[in-house]
Design an enzyme around this catalytic site. Structure first.
Site, mmCIF file in Angstrom:
data_model
loop_
_atom_site.group_PDB
_atom_site.id
_atom_site.type_symbol
_atom_site.label_atom_id
_atom_site.label_comp_id
_atom_site.label_asym_id
_atom_site.label_seq_id
_atom_site.Cartn_x
_atom_site.Cartn_y
_atom_site.Cartn_z
ATOM 1 N N ASP A 94 -81.539 -6.820 -1.910
ATOM 2 C CA ASP A 94 -81.482 -6.385 -3.304
ATOM 3 C C ASP A 94 -82.838 -6.541 -3.987
ATOM 4 O O ASP A 94 -83.646 -7.391 -3.605
ATOM 5 C CB ASP A 94 -80.412 -7.217 -4.042
ATOM 6 C CG ASP A 94 -80.011 -6.584 -5.362
ATOM 7 O OD1 ASP A 94 -80.222 -5.369 -5.534
ATOM 8 O OD2 ASP A 94 -79.493 -7.307 -6.226
ATOM 9 N N ASN A 153 -72.707 2.453 -4.491
ATOM 10 C CA ASN A 153 -74.047 3.000 -4.741
ATOM 11 C C ASN A 153 -74.056 4.516 -4.970
ATOM 12 O O ASN A 153 -75.062 5.064 -5.438
ATOM 13 C CB ASN A 153 -75.017 2.625 -3.616
ATOM 14 C CG ASN A 153 -75.430 1.162 -3.625
ATOM 15 O OD1 ASN A 153 -75.687 0.563 -2.584
ATOM 16 N ND2 ASN A 153 -75.504 0.551 -4.807
HETATM 17 C C1 IPE Z 1 -75.735 -4.417 -3.308
HETATM 18 O O1 IPE Z 1 -76.736 -4.276 -4.265
HETATM 19 C C2 IPE Z 1 -75.772 -3.260 -2.350
HETATM 20 C C3 IPE Z 1 -76.931 -3.178 -1.483
HETATM 21 C C4 IPE Z 1 -77.938 -3.997 -1.440
HETATM 22 C C5 IPE Z 1 -76.947 -2.044 -0.593
HETATM 23 P P1 IPE Z 1 -76.437 -3.588 -5.681
HETATM 24 O O2 IPE Z 1 -77.719 -3.627 -6.414
HETATM 25 O O3 IPE Z 1 -75.811 -2.268 -5.478
HETATM 26 O O4 IPE Z 1 -75.350 -4.561 -6.312
HETATM 27 P P2 IPE Z 1 -75.036 -4.906 -7.837
HETATM 28 O O5 IPE Z 1 -74.914 -3.599 -8.570
HETATM 29 O O6 IPE Z 1 -76.185 -5.718 -8.341
HETATM 30 O O7 IPE Z 1 -73.778 -5.701 -7.775
HETATM 31 C C1 IPE Z 2 -81.260 -2.622 -3.274
HETATM 32 O O1 IPE Z 2 -82.145 -2.554 -4.325
HETATM 33 C C2 IPE Z 2 -81.193 -1.335 -2.494
HETATM 34 C C3 IPE Z 2 -79.912 -0.613 -2.642
HETATM 35 C C4 IPE Z 2 -78.881 -1.003 -3.330
HETATM 36 C C5 IPE Z 2 -79.815 0.660 -1.955
HETATM 37 P P1 IPE Z 2 -81.707 -2.024 -5.750
HETATM 38 O O2 IPE Z 2 -81.917 -0.552 -5.809
HETATM 39 O O3 IPE Z 2 -80.319 -2.468 -6.052
HETATM 40 O O4 IPE Z 2 -82.733 -2.744 -6.683
HETATM 41 P P2 IPE Z 2 -82.427 -3.370 -8.128
HETATM 42 O O5 IPE Z 2 -81.301 -4.347 -7.950
HETATM 43 O O6 IPE Z 2 -82.064 -2.233 -9.025
HETATM 44 O O7 IPE Z 2 -83.699 -4.031 -8.502
HETATM 45 MG MG MG Z 3 -79.539 -4.077 -6.996
#
Ligand code: IPE
Ligand code: IPE
Ligand code: MG
Length: 244
Positions: free
Chosen positions: A17, A65
């Site tokens: 993340d 996502n």
């Molecule tokens: C979890 O991260 C999913 C992945 C890393 C693929 P998200 O960024 O989607 O999760 P939330 O929205 O913070 O719960």
């Molecule tokens: C994780 O990084 C990757 C995926 C969920 C695909 P994020 O895209 O969730 O990054 P933040 O949490 O918005 O910084």
């Molecule tokens: Mg995230």
């Protein structure tokens, strides 16, 4: 090269993340964070191998996502295809096996084809397992398991009373995989975001504040060392302290 025999977690899962925040923190577009995040995977996988980890399961795209803007989702699909195209041969040289979790049917056909091709190339490898969770959601996984079990019961109703936890495991997407030992989440969020809910029952949780693009082999080493210090009691008493 045979794997090192250090004691430690055998199956580690990571919620990668913080790609978007990493990019924004330096005035870049979110997608550049995903790009950088993709680059980390290779180094972290190699480090995992040297730490004696047998399976690294990475949360790459959740069932939630899809809510993101279309261009971001499209970028992530392309990134996955590019990753598989450029990394499959190097992964093969490193004897890496490739598995996935999640419902791939929702991905565009070319993405599905690329995943299938990589799986085929890496199918007979016997080294570390790289498992990517793609369009994965734990609640969906559990519901699908319940549905499969129910279908079997319609043919053989006596199965209902024979079902136990081990038996239910066989209906999950993780059937046949080693027990999950540790979950790492980067970027300072303290939640599991619908990842491996069943499998997490007795996994050790480890939260790292750095964003995924800044997560280095050194951070992974620190997580594994922290794991080695822990007493896993599984609800019992008198833990036998593990030695590193
Ligand atoms: C979890 O991260 C999913 C992945 C890393 C693929 P998200 O960024 O989607 O999760 P939330 O929205 O913070 O719960
Ligand atoms: C994780 O990084 C990757 C995926 C969920 C695909 P994020 O895209 O969730 O990054 P933040 O949490 O918005 O910084
Ligand atoms: Mg995230």
């Amino acid at each position: 090269m045979s794997p090192p025999t250090l004691s430690g977690p055998k199956h580690v899962a990571i919620i990668m993340d913080g790609n978007g925040r990493w990019a924004r923190a330096q005035g870049l577009r979110r997608n550049l964070g995903h790009e950088r995040g993709g680059h980390q995977v290779r180094d972290i996988l190699r480090a995992a191998f040297h730490l004696g980890i047998r399976q690294l399961t990475l949360y790459a795209f959740s069932t939630e996502n899809w809510k993101r803007p279309k261009p971001e989702v499209a970028f992530l699909m392309n990134l996955l295809v590019r990753f598989l195209r450029s990394e499959t041969e190097p992964l093969n040289k490193d004897n890496v096996r490739f598995l996935t979790l999640g419902d791939l049917a929702r991905f565009p056909q070319r993405v599905q084809d690329e995943i299938a091709r990589s799986k085929e190339v890496l199918r007979h490898n016997t080294g570390i397992v790289l498992c990517l969770a793609l369009n994965y959601g734990a609640r969906r996984e559990i519901v699908e398991a319940a549905k499969s079990f129910t279908r079997r019961c319609l043919q053989d109703p006596e199965r209902v009373d024979r079902l136990d936890e081990e038996g239910f495991n066989e209906y999950l997407e993780t059937a046949g995989m080693p027990e999950l030992d540790m979950l790492i989440r980067t970027a300072g969020e303290y939640r599991v975001s619908n990842f491996l809910l069943w499998q997490l029952s007795y996994a050790e949780l480890y939260f790292e504040s750095v964003f995924w693009p800044d997560f280095t082999p050194e951070h992974l080493r620190a997580a594994v060392e922290n794991f080695r210090e822990r007493d896993r009691r599984y609800g019992g008493l008198n833990p036998i302290r593990k030695k590193a």
